[in-house]
Design a protein around this motif. Structure first.
Motif, PDB file in Angstrom:
ATOM      1  N   GLU A   5       0.836  -1.187   0.000  1.00 26.48           N
ATOM      2  CA  GLU A   5       0.000   0.000   0.000  1.00 26.48           C
ATOM      3  C   GLU A   5       0.880   1.249   0.000  1.00 26.48           C
ATOM      4  OE1 GLU A   5      -3.039   0.270   2.896  1.00 26.48           O
ATOM      5  OE2 GLU A   5      -3.817  -1.753   2.540  1.00 26.48           O
ATOM      6  N   ASP A  55     -10.973   6.748   2.037  1.00 25.21           N
ATOM      7  CA  ASP A  55     -11.354   5.376   2.384  1.00 25.21           C
ATOM      8  C   ASP A  55     -11.775   4.556   1.170  1.00 25.21           C
ATOM      9  OD1 ASP A  55     -10.877   5.858   5.062  1.00 25.21           O
ATOM     10  OD2 ASP A  55     -12.954   6.423   5.486  1.00 25.21           O
ATOM     11  N   ASP A  56     -12.270   5.216   0.123  1.00 25.55           N
ATOM     12  CA  ASP A  56     -12.779   4.491  -1.041  1.00 25.55           C
ATOM     13  C   ASP A  56     -11.741   4.398  -2.157  1.00 25.55           C
ATOM     14  OD1 ASP A  56     -12.799   7.175  -1.649  1.00 25.55           O
ATOM     15  OD2 ASP A  56     -14.729   7.136  -2.697  1.00 25.55           O
ATOM     16  N   VAL A  58      -7.942   2.806  -3.299  1.00 25.02           N
ATOM     17  CA  VAL A  58      -6.877   1.836  -3.017  1.00 25.02           C
ATOM     18  C   VAL A  58      -5.662   2.220  -3.857  1.00 25.02           C
ATOM     19  CG1 VAL A  58      -6.172  -0.579  -3.137  1.00 25.02           C
ATOM     20  CG2 VAL A  58      -8.521   0.008  -2.482  1.00 25.02           C
ATOM     21  N   LEU A  76     -13.341   2.268  -5.085  1.00 24.10           N
ATOM     22  CA  LEU A  76     -14.444   1.384  -4.737  1.00 24.10           C
ATOM     23  C   LEU A  76     -15.724   2.192  -4.752  1.00 24.10           C
ATOM     24  CD1 LEU A  76     -12.734  -0.527  -1.838  1.00 24.10           C
ATOM     25  CD2 LEU A  76     -13.798  -1.642  -3.797  1.00 24.10           C
ATOM     26  N   GLY A  91     -20.219  -4.244  -4.076  1.00 26.77           N
ATOM     27  CA  GLY A  91     -19.090  -3.395  -4.402  1.00 26.77           C
ATOM     28  C   GLY A  91     -18.704  -3.441  -5.855  1.00 26.77           C
ATOM     29  N   ALA A  93     -15.465  -1.955  -8.290  1.00 28.30           N
ATOM     30  CA  ALA A  93     -14.145  -1.343  -8.221  1.00 28.30           C
ATOM     31  C   ALA A  93     -13.698  -0.951  -9.622  1.00 28.30           C
ATOM     32  CB  ALA A  93     -13.137  -2.298  -7.594  1.00 28.30           C
ATOM     33  N   ALA A 120      -6.701  -7.031  -3.680  1.00 29.74           N
ATOM     34  CA  ALA A 120      -7.062  -6.041  -2.668  1.00 29.74           C
ATOM     35  C   ALA A 120      -8.491  -5.554  -2.848  1.00 29.74           C
ATOM     36  CB  ALA A 120      -6.092  -4.858  -2.734  1.00 29.74           C
ATOM     37  N   LEU A 121      -8.916  -5.389  -4.084  1.00 25.63           N
ATOM     38  CA  LEU A 121     -10.269  -4.902  -4.355  1.00 25.63           C
ATOM     39  C   LEU A 121     -11.317  -5.964  -4.051  1.00 25.63           C
ATOM     40  CD1 LEU A 121      -9.525  -2.959  -7.656  1.00 25.63           C
ATOM     41  CD2 LEU A 121      -9.929  -1.978  -5.392  1.00 25.63           C
ATOM     42  N   GLU A 123     -10.984  -8.346  -1.923  1.00 25.52           N
ATOM     43  CA  GLU A 123     -11.020  -8.484  -0.465  1.00 25.52           C
ATOM     44  C   GLU A 123     -11.883  -7.409   0.173  1.00 25.52           C
ATOM     45  OE1 GLU A 123      -7.023  -8.399   0.890  1.00 25.52           O
ATOM     46  OE2 GLU A 123      -6.523 -10.387   0.093  1.00 25.52           O
ATOM     47  N   ARG A 124     -12.021  -6.278  -0.492  1.00 26.17           N
ATOM     48  CA  ARG A 124     -12.840  -5.182   0.022  1.00 26.17           C
ATOM     49  C   ARG A 124     -14.238  -5.204  -0.580  1.00 26.17           C
ATOM     50  NH1 ARG A 124      -9.364   0.318   0.506  1.00 26.17           N
ATOM     51  NH2 ARG A 124     -11.408   0.973   1.281  1.00 26.17           N
ATOM     52  N   THR A 125     -14.736  -6.397  -0.850  1.00 30.08           N
ATOM     53  CA  THR A 125     -16.123  -6.703  -1.239  1.00 30.08           C
ATOM     54  C   THR A 125     -16.475  -6.341  -2.670  1.00 30.08           C
ATOM     55  OG1 THR A 125     -17.227  -4.631  -0.544  1.00 30.08           O
ATOM     56  CG2 THR A 125     -16.819  -6.301   1.168  1.00 30.08           C
TER      57      THR A 125
END
Length: 258
Positions: A5, A55-56, A58, A76, A91, A93, A120-121, A123-125
């Motif tokens: 990250e 927060d949205d 990555v 996201l 979600g 992305a 990563a995306l 994993e974030r739904t």
């Protein structure tokens, strides 16, 4: 080589990679003035700091030794399923940029970065990952196609007063059965909402809507913020929902950026 990250300490490296990559990839197509203005708008001032904190968003970087040599910037977004008041959402992305410094291309950094970005995306739904590439960027189009992305459509962009075609791509997680087209009933019949044709909104995405399932007859846009199809678009491509205050946000190539 390490993929991780991004932090604020990577900002100067991200800007350096972006400027070199944009110059190498797009200067011949769009011109130096547009590329320079784009790099300054997206990676100068406070915007990059804000994006790193969002927060949205990555942000991943590839570091070779102590040097940032590539990065990806993804967003996201969510849509509210029709009739669902529970607050749950699916979600979506979108990879806004994936840049590899020209001096480090051909070493597999882009493919490894894309794999880590997708992971990563998901994993974030995210239930799918979208990519968009100008048609004239042959290398970029080949990259998405070779990475398992399906081309789902195209759209026309105004960049610096000229029209360019952008290709749309989508990839679903393995085993995912997400419907990319969904029927919606309106007063005068049925429309088909295409969840792989998305425009960013201030509150939630707008999705293209068609009269026919084969997407040959355009109807308008579906507002994911409130579930309304009562939307309008002016001559400048500005979309607005008449039922709520959701408005289309500028995209990376909008003339308003440049």
């Amino acid at each position: 080589m390490d993929v991780r990250e991004a932090t604020h300490d990577d900002a100067s490296g991200i800007r350096r990679v972006a400027e070199a990559s944009l110059e190498a990839t797009y200067a011949g197509q769009l011109g130096d003035d547009i590329v320079d203005a784009a790099a300054e708008e997206w990676y100068g001032g406070d915007r990059l700091d804000d994006r790193l904190d969002a927060d949205d968003v990555v942000y991943l970087v590839v570091v070779d030794g102590d040097e940032v040599v590539a990065f990806s910037e993804s967003e996201l977004d969510v849509r509210q399923p029709e009739g669902d008041a529970s607050g749950s959402s699916a979600g979506v992305a979108a990879i806004q940029w994936l840049h590899v410094h020209p001096d480090h291309r051909g070493r597999g950094f882009g493919g490894r970065l894309l794999e880590r970005t997708e992971a990563a995306l998901f994993e974030r739904t995210a239930n799918r990952v979208e990519g968009r590439v100008l048609a004239a960027n042959e290398e970029g189009n080949e990259f998405y196609q070779a990475s398992g992305y399906a081309r789902t459509g195209e759209r026309t962009l105004d960049i610096g007063g000229d029209s360019y075609t952008e290709h749309l791509y989508v990839k679903l997680p393995e085993g995912n059965a997400a419907e990319l087209t969904e029927e919606h009933e309106v007063e005068d019949g049925t429309v088909f909402v295409a969840y792989d044709e998305r425009e960013r909104g201030s509150r939630a995405p707008f999705y293209a809507a068609y009269r026919t399932q084969d997407r040959q007859r355009r109807y308008g846009f579906y507002c994911a913020a409130c579930g309304s199809l009562d939307t309008s678009m002016n001559s400048m491509g500005r979309i607005q929902c008449e039922s709520c205050d959701n408005k289309r946000k500028a995209t990376r190539w909008d003339s308003s950026y440049l």
